[in-house]
Scaffold this active site. Structure first.
Site, PDB file in Angstrom:
ATOM      1  CB  THR A 134      -0.909  -0.021   1.251  1.00 13.90           C
ATOM      2  OG1 THR A 134      -1.540   1.242   1.397  1.00 13.90           O
ATOM      3  CG2 THR A 134      -0.109  -0.279   2.527  1.00 13.90           C
ATOM      4  CG  ASP A 135      -1.190   4.944  -1.051  1.00 20.33           C
ATOM      5  OD1 ASP A 135      -1.752   4.317  -0.123  1.00 20.33           O
ATOM      6  OD2 ASP A 135      -1.784   5.793  -1.745  1.00 20.33           O
ATOM      7  CD  GLU A 136      -3.558   3.567   4.401  1.00 17.99           C
ATOM      8  OE1 GLU A 136      -3.344   3.490   5.622  1.00 17.99           O
ATOM      9  OE2 GLU A 136      -4.693   3.549   3.905  1.00 17.99           O
ATOM     10  CE1 TYR A 160      -3.500  -2.627   5.642  1.00 20.75           C
ATOM     11  CE2 TYR A 160      -3.354  -0.283   5.153  1.00 20.75           C
ATOM     12  CZ  TYR A 160      -3.401  -1.599   4.733  1.00 20.75           C
ATOM     13  OH  TYR A 160      -3.329  -1.882   3.389  1.00 20.75           O
ATOM     14  CE  LYS A 164      -0.048  -4.568   2.971  1.00 24.65           C
ATOM     15  NZ  LYS A 164      -0.405  -5.910   2.404  1.00 24.65           N
TER      16      LYS A 164
END
Ligand code: NAD
Ligand code: DAU
Length: 353
Positions: A134-136, A160, A164
């Site tokens: 993810t870009d998060e 989260y 990741k």
């Protein structure tokens, strides 16, 4: 050549869209789905493929090494597309433990199993481990910051995204230490069919249809870079076929929208497309609610590498994609109604009450 894929998390939102894409595009490939069927997994998402010779579903956990070993050997897997994860930020704030278990320990277990399988089969050069991330992991952008590139430093802000990020680091280390042919993709927000009701776009569609408030966090000016899920699937297809092991690819929609603008677009589509609505105009249901703790302000992806190295760019505009999505939720009440279970209502109460 024909591939033999293991797709983890293939009963979830992106995983099931990817499995449909792959089986449609490469009917001679073998696809095995491994999914624990958590609250977010739904075997109905794959119903159209059940019974086909080139498709098999296994209910199991990515933390269970024995199950993974068994599939890798008996199915002679050469490619893992790893989607399985706990994926919802709000749930990670309520209970981070499952996120560390699945996202970190589960990814580690899968890497170890695949490393052994790759070594025992004498390291064929066409084996791939695709880690869907993810870009998060890059954290939050200010209004004038340039979009995230593949070299942006990691700065995760939620349990989260931290879990990741941890899994990304493990995957990276397996390439650098063992030369395991692993590739990482970091993608922006997806939307489209089969997305679980807790996420922004399905939540707004479903709440509009049942006449419930449309809860917008904070001032509604957080920005996300939206990508139609079908475009994500074609990007991952390119990465599996042409991506270079050890590389990272950012995937995004080049589509930055403030949450409140997106919700207003959805309301207009609902007003136009829904034959009957309890509240019309739907925008009367918009309600600003307490903000998400640690809410990242802005994400944006620079997907130039995907374009220049792999010839990929998104093909669905936000107007087309939102229309397709609203139509899908309008016509699939039988899919989402059973998901509004007691467990879901209890979760909803905790977040929104
Ligand atoms: P999802 O929550 O819809 O699906 C996750 C799937 O994984 C479910 O089918 C669930 O049953 C399964 N799963 C969970 N824990 C498992 C375990 N321990 N063992 C086996 N299966 C397990 O998630 P999604 O939105 O489809 O996201 C898929 C992947 O893509 C995730 O890794 C996520 O981090 C990443 N991603 C998502 C987005 C997005 O916008 N949704 C964007 C970028 C990256
Ligand atoms: O950026 C990629 C990520 O996108 C993925 O890694 C995650 O798995 C996926 O869940 C998604 O994370 P977000 O937190 O951005 O998505 P979500 O749909 O939960 O929220 C999108 C935006 O909308 C975010 O700014 C929070 C806001 N929001 C969300 C909900 C559920 C609201 O304002 N109200 C809501 O009720």
């Amino acid at each position: 050549m024909n591939h033999r894929l293991l797709v983890t998390g293939g009963a979830g939102f992106i995983g099931s869209n990817f499995v449909h894409h792959w089986c449609r595009t490469y009917p001679n490939d073998q696809v095995v789905v491994l999914d624990a069927l958590t609250y977010a997994g739904n075997r109905c998402n794959l119903a159209a493929l059940e019974g086909r010779e080139n498709f098999r579903f296994v209910q199991g956990n990515i933390c269970d090494r024995a199950v993974i070993d068994q599939i890798l050997q008996t199915e002679n897997i050469d490619t893992i597309a790893h989607f399985a994860a706990e994926s919802h930020v709000d749930r990670s704030i309520l209970g981070p433990s499952a996120f560390v278990q699945t996202n970190v320990v589960g990814t580690f277990t899968l890497l170890e199993a695949f490393r052994q399988h790759w070594e025992v089969t004498l390291k064929p050069d066409y084996y791939r481990f695709l880690h869907v991330s993810t870009d998060e992991v890059y954290g939050s952008l200010g209004p004038n910051d340039p979009p995230f590139t593949e070299t942006t430093s990691y700065a995760p802000n939620s349990p989260y995204s931290a879990s990741k990020a941890g899994s990304d680091h493990l995957v990276r280390s397996y390439y650098h230490t063992y030369r395991l042919p692993a590739i990482i993709t970091n993608c922006s927000n997806n939307y489209g069919p089969y997305q679980f009701p807790e996420k922004l776009i399905p939540l707004m569609c479903i709440n509009a249809l049942i006449g419930k408030q449309l809860p917008v966090y904070g001032d509604g000016k957080n920005v996300r870079d939206w990508l139609y899920v079908g475009d994500h699937c074609t990007a991952l297809d390119r990465v599996i076929h042409f991506g270079i092991p050890g590389e990272t690819y950012n995937i995004g929609g080049n589509n930055e929208v403030e949450n409140i603008t997106l919700v207003q677009m959805l309301c207009l589509l609902m007003d136009e497309l829904a034959p009957s609505l309890l509240v019309r105009p739907t925008s009367d249901l918009i309600t600003f609610v307490k903000d998400r703790p640690g809410h990242d302000r802005r994400y944006a992806i620079n997907a130039t590498k995907m374009k220049t190295h792999l010839g990929w760019s998104p093909s669905v505009t936000i107007q087309e994609g939102l229309r397709l999505t609203v139509e899908w939720y309008l016509h699939h009440r039988d899919w989402w109604e059973p998901l509004l279970s007691d467990e879901y209502q209890a979760y909803y109460q905790k977040i929104y009450s």
